[in-house]
Design an enzyme around this catalytic site. Structure first.
Site, PDB file in Angstrom:
ATOM      1  N   ARG A 223       6.268  -9.434  -3.411  1.00 24.65           N
ATOM      2  CA  ARG A 223       4.973  -9.708  -4.015  1.00 24.65           C
ATOM      3  C   ARG A 223       4.227 -10.694  -3.124  1.00 24.65           C
ATOM      4  O   ARG A 223       4.819 -11.651  -2.595  1.00 24.65           O
ATOM      5  CB  ARG A 223       5.142 -10.338  -5.407  1.00 24.65           C
ATOM      6  CG  ARG A 223       5.607  -9.377  -6.475  1.00 24.65           C
ATOM      7  CD  ARG A 223       4.560  -8.306  -6.812  1.00 24.65           C
ATOM      8  NE  ARG A 223       5.009  -7.403  -7.858  1.00 24.65           N
ATOM      9  CZ  ARG A 223       5.652  -6.248  -7.632  1.00 24.65           C
ATOM     10  NH1 ARG A 223       5.929  -5.860  -6.405  1.00 24.65           N
ATOM     11  NH2 ARG A 223       6.002  -5.486  -8.643  1.00 24.65           N
ATOM     12  N   HIS A 271       0.805  -1.651  -0.149  1.00 22.52           N
ATOM     13  CA  HIS A 271       1.841  -1.682  -1.205  1.00 22.52           C
ATOM     14  C   HIS A 271       2.490  -0.287  -1.352  1.00 22.52           C
ATOM     15  O   HIS A 271       2.496   0.295  -2.435  1.00 22.52           O
ATOM     16  CB  HIS A 271       1.223  -2.142  -2.547  1.00 22.52           C
ATOM     17  CG  HIS A 271       2.246  -2.685  -3.508  1.00 22.52           C
ATOM     18  ND1 HIS A 271       2.005  -3.755  -4.350  1.00 22.52           N
ATOM     19  CD2 HIS A 271       3.522  -2.298  -3.762  1.00 22.52           C
ATOM     20  CE1 HIS A 271       3.079  -3.984  -5.094  1.00 22.52           C
ATOM     21  NE2 HIS A 271       4.022  -3.114  -4.741  1.00 22.52           N
TER      22      HIS A 271
END
Ligand code: GLV
Length: 309
Positions: A223, A271
């Protein structure tokens, strides 16, 4: 006997196909069109809004459609039903291959050769063999430990850091603050696999980056907010790091104004290092629901706790 589906609104067609295939006979309600909240027994969700899961009186279990559950961790109260993380070996393998790719990118100086090519310049540098190239993973959970094993199998020297002691064959496992300080100055590449929670927000800060040796590379597959992005940019600007391969960012999509887009030492990916595959994911969830209905507990139950790895 119904399922609530919310993959943050994305690719519901693929999810519905997989649910009808592996969980036949169950009604599916696509969030937010829930005609009968009392019918919902299982919620299959990703980035689901806080508070909503408490409005289904017969909810038996929540299945996250991703391995990271930081969006649930951010809820002020959790639903009463147990929450299960999705740990899909296909996704872990994808992430391992992504990490292997960037590891080799740093080891074999591919960025340097790319810029040499632009100048039609032919020059070969000595590069370390895999066993002399030391990769450190922060976070040795289900994903981090799989990535560590794949890197080790490919011959790299691998250290894995976790908050509490762990052990994996072929990996030098270290823990705690001392373990971290011991490996950081030795690493050629640091890989971030830490889950995001209150203990890990900005864990990779100026101080930690400063302990890496000059020329180390950084890969982030967990993250964005685990890294203090301003501190990372400062370190890259100083030219202390070889570069950063970043798949995740504190704000996603990465804003057009972000300096990461055009930084010469940064590779940005959107991502995608381990996107959830509906077909393999629903097979796992269907198996877990069957186990749960027989009175068993699926393996990856989420428990709110402030641990880094
Ligand atoms: C994706 O980021 C996930 O947590 O599965």
């Amino acid at each position: 006997m119904a399922i609530l589906l919310n993959n943050d609104g994305f690719w519901h067609d693929q999810w519905l196909t997989a649910i009808h295939k592996y969980l036949p006979g169950r009604d599916v309600h696509e969030y937010p069109r829930i005609s009968d909240p009392a019918a919902i027994e299982y919620a299959l969700v990703w980035k689901h809004p806080a508070g909503d899961l408490e409005t289904y009186p017969n909810l038996k279990a929540v299945f996250s459609l991703g391995s990271g559950v930081d969006y649930i961790d951010a809820y002020s109260t959790l639903p009463k039903a147990p929450i299960f993380r999705l740990i899909d070996p296909a996704m872990a393998e994808d992430m391992a291959l992504y990490t292997l790719y960037w590891t080799i990118h740093f080891q074999r100086l591919f960025k340097v050769y790319r810029s040499q090519q632009k100048e039609s310049h032919w020059h070969r540098y000595p590069t370390p063999l895999a066993p002399d190239f030391h990769i450190g993973l922060l976070g040795m959970g289900a994903i981090g430990s799989h990535i560590a094993k794949v890197l080790a199998k490919n011959g790299f020297e691998v250290s894995g850091w976790s908050r509490s002691p762990k052990s994996f064959e072929g990996v030098n496992c270290v823990h705690g603050e001392e373990g971290l300080s011991a490996i950081l100055p030795e690493l050629d590449v640091l890989v971030c696999c830490l889950p995001l929670n209150t203990a890990t927000r900005w864990f990779i800060n100026a101080d930690l980056l400063g302990q890496l040796k000059k020329g180390a590379g950084l890969i982030n597959v967990s993250r964005g907010a685990v890294i203090d992005e301003a501190a990372l940019l400062a370190e890259l600007d100083k030219g202390r790091l070889a570069g950063a391969a970043l798949d995740v960012f504190e704000t996603e999509p990465l804003p057009k104004s972000s300096r990461f887009w055009n930084h010469p030492l940064v590779n940005v990916t959107p991502h995608m290092s381990g996107a959830t595959n509906p077909d393999t994911a629903v097979q796992i969830i269907a198996r877990d629901i069957a186990r749960f209905e027989r009175g068993g507990m699926p393996e990856f139950i989420y428990q709110r706790e402030v641990t880094a790895a």
